[in-house]
Each structure stands twice: as C-alpha cells, then as structure tokens.
Design a protein around this motif. Sequence first.
Motif, PDB file in Angstrom:
ATOM      1  N   PHE A 225       7.518   1.138   2.053  1.00  0.00           N
ATOM      2  CA  PHE A 225       8.610   1.327   1.026  1.00  0.00           C
ATOM      3  C   PHE A 225       8.744   2.757   1.119  1.00  0.00           C
ATOM      4  O   PHE A 225       7.794   3.416   0.358  1.00  0.00           O
ATOM      5  CB  PHE A 225       7.863   0.777  -0.253  1.00  0.00           C
ATOM      6  CG  PHE A 225       7.657  -0.792   0.040  1.00  0.00           C
ATOM      7  CD1 PHE A 225       8.587  -1.839  -0.282  1.00  0.00           C
ATOM      8  CD2 PHE A 225       6.572  -1.252   0.294  1.00  0.00           C
ATOM      9  CE1 PHE A 225       8.119  -3.006  -0.158  1.00  0.00           C
ATOM     10  CE2 PHE A 225       6.204  -2.504   0.421  1.00  0.00           C
ATOM     11  CZ  PHE A 225       6.895  -3.604   0.333  1.00  0.00           C
TER      12      PHE A 225
ATOM     13  N   LEU B 216      11.537  -6.149  -2.117  1.00  0.00           N
ATOM     14  CA  LEU B 216      11.544  -5.681  -3.673  1.00  0.00           C
ATOM     15  C   LEU B 216      12.200  -6.757  -4.486  1.00  0.00           C
ATOM     16  O   LEU B 216      11.712  -7.235  -5.649  1.00  0.00           O
ATOM     17  CB  LEU B 216      12.075  -4.313  -3.906  1.00  0.00           C
ATOM     18  CG  LEU B 216      11.384  -3.147  -3.073  1.00  0.00           C
ATOM     19  CD1 LEU B 216      12.126  -1.773  -3.840  1.00  0.00           C
ATOM     20  CD2 LEU B 216       9.925  -3.207  -3.641  1.00  0.00           C
TER      21      LEU B 216
ATOM     22  N   GLY C 149      15.649   4.024   1.835  1.00  0.00           N
ATOM     23  CA  GLY C 149      14.701   3.865   1.063  1.00  0.00           C
ATOM     24  C   GLY C 149      14.981   3.352   0.016  1.00  0.00           C
ATOM     25  O   GLY C 149      16.131   2.730  -0.281  1.00  0.00           O
ATOM     26  N   VAL C 150      14.302   3.072  -1.158  1.00  0.00           N
ATOM     27  CA  VAL C 150      14.569   2.434  -2.380  1.00  0.00           C
ATOM     28  C   VAL C 150      15.154   3.536  -3.347  1.00  0.00           C
ATOM     29  O   VAL C 150      14.952   4.697  -3.387  1.00  0.00           O
ATOM     30  CB  VAL C 150      12.952   2.272  -3.108  1.00  0.00           C
ATOM     31  CG1 VAL C 150      13.242   1.516  -4.422  1.00  0.00           C
ATOM     32  CG2 VAL C 150      12.270   1.478  -2.199  1.00  0.00           C
TER      33      VAL C 150
ATOM     34  N   GLU D 120      11.805  -2.524   2.142  1.00  0.00           N
ATOM     35  CA  GLU D 120      12.171  -2.555   1.212  1.00  0.00           C
ATOM     36  C   GLU D 120      13.179  -3.699   0.545  1.00  0.00           C
ATOM     37  O   GLU D 120      13.599  -4.082  -0.563  1.00  0.00           O
ATOM     38  CB  GLU D 120      13.433  -1.251   1.086  1.00  0.00           C
ATOM     39  CG  GLU D 120      12.890   0.137   1.101  1.00  0.00           C
ATOM     40  CD  GLU D 120      12.701   0.777   2.384  1.00  0.00           C
ATOM     41  OE1 GLU D 120      11.795   1.566   2.509  1.00  0.00           O
ATOM     42  OE2 GLU D 120      12.933  -0.143   3.574  1.00  0.00           O
TER      43      GLU D 120
ATOM     44  N   ARG E 114      11.494   2.203  -7.914  1.00  0.00           N
ATOM     45  CA  ARG E 114      10.665   3.582  -7.434  1.00  0.00           C
ATOM     46  C   ARG E 114       9.578   3.743  -8.482  1.00  0.00           C
ATOM     47  O   ARG E 114       8.482   4.328  -7.998  1.00  0.00           O
ATOM     48  CB  ARG E 114      11.472   4.562  -7.580  1.00  0.00           C
ATOM     49  CG  ARG E 114      12.703   4.441  -6.464  1.00  0.00           C
ATOM     50  CD  ARG E 114      14.124   5.610  -6.687  1.00  0.00           C
ATOM     51  NE  ARG E 114      13.422   6.888  -6.777  1.00  0.00           N
ATOM     52  CZ  ARG E 114      13.631   7.609  -5.472  1.00  0.00           C
ATOM     53  NH1 ARG E 114      13.910   7.158  -4.295  1.00  0.00           N
ATOM     54  NH2 ARG E 114      13.171   9.027  -5.470  1.00  0.00           N
TER      55      ARG E 114
END
Length: 207
Positions: free
Chosen positions: A69, A18, A137-138, A15, A144
């Motif tokens: 991810f 990103l 997480g994202v 993550e 997303r």
Amino acid sequence: MLIKGYDEGPLVAGESLLARLGFWSNHLLVLCSDGSCGEPPSPECFGDDGADTDAMSEVLFDPEHWPAFRVPATDGLGAVVIYRNLVGDYGTDYLLTHPGRSYAQQVASWEAGFSGAGLTWQELVRIADNPYSAAEGVQDTAARLLLLLPHLMDSDLPTAVLARLTTALTVVGAPQDTAATTAEHLLAHLARRSRHDPTWESPLSGS
C-alpha cells in the motif's frame, strides 16, 4: 510490482483492497490482540463481520501475493505498508520514502508486536494530509491515516487525536455509534506501547 529498497517477496499493488469489506478489521484489530485494551473491538466495529474478515485474511496473507500500500506525499516524505507473507514469518513492514532518495527505507515492522522506529502524531498527520495525486497510491486522507496508525509511537498525543481517529473510522465504514469507542481502544494500546518503549526514535525527525 517493484519497490526499490525492498527486495523480498512477490509484491502486488494493494490499494484496491481498502474498499473491500474485512480490510480494516484485519489491519487494525491486531493493535488490541494482546488484550491490553480491555474488551477489544470486534469486526463489526469496523463495519465488517467475521465472514468478511476471514475472507479478506485469505487475500492479505497469501504467500504468493504480498499486498503493498503506497502512501505518496506531496513533499516527498511518504510511506509504503507491505504485508510480508513468508510462510511461518508473517508480518507487516513499514517503509518510508525520502526526498532525493530513489529507494524506500524499511524502518519498522509488526509481527508479534511492533519493532523499529515509530512516527510521532505530527509526522503521521503530515504524511496523511498531503497526498500526491500524480503518484500511484492511496489518496484518501482517512485511509492514509489508518494505514499508518500501527506505525504511531508517541507518548504525548494531543487531545484532538480521538476526534480525528473517530472521524477517519467512520469515513472507511465504521458505525458512527461505536466509532469513538473503537478509537479509544486503539489509542489505549498505542499509548501503552509508547510507555513501554520510551527510547523510540522517529525516522523523520532525525533523532
């Protein structure tokens, strides 16, 4: 890092990548790699340059570290995107998590092209727009959406898709003056893929 249901490779949480230059050009340019979009976007269309993209490639495709991810959702229907970095067998695997199930299910992959079950636009947006803040997480909805975009396979996209995708690209750093054109190129490939594979099945709808 362990993900139940996926036993391959040395997984690492991805993550944090990103926000680094070069990520989105690596992740999304592959959609136009077959030339079906006409003149494909360049790294600059994602706010990157060639050096950014090359440097990030070394991180994303490291055989010793497979970035994963996680895209958790509030209703339990989430996803995981994994860069599968087997030497000679590089690809991206797409997993879904389901309510009441303790393991993730691999439903699709990207190698030379996409294979497996795709998501409809409605399903993709449902996951993207419902982040689960209590899980790792994202959480950003634009990120997303774009992470799962290569998983989209829908032959009947609503007209609002272009505007939504354009906005998401600008949120992650794409230049505003070219984001709409970049979105059009990406959607052109996805539409072509849907026409060539009309028998796809959605892993969430039960079809």
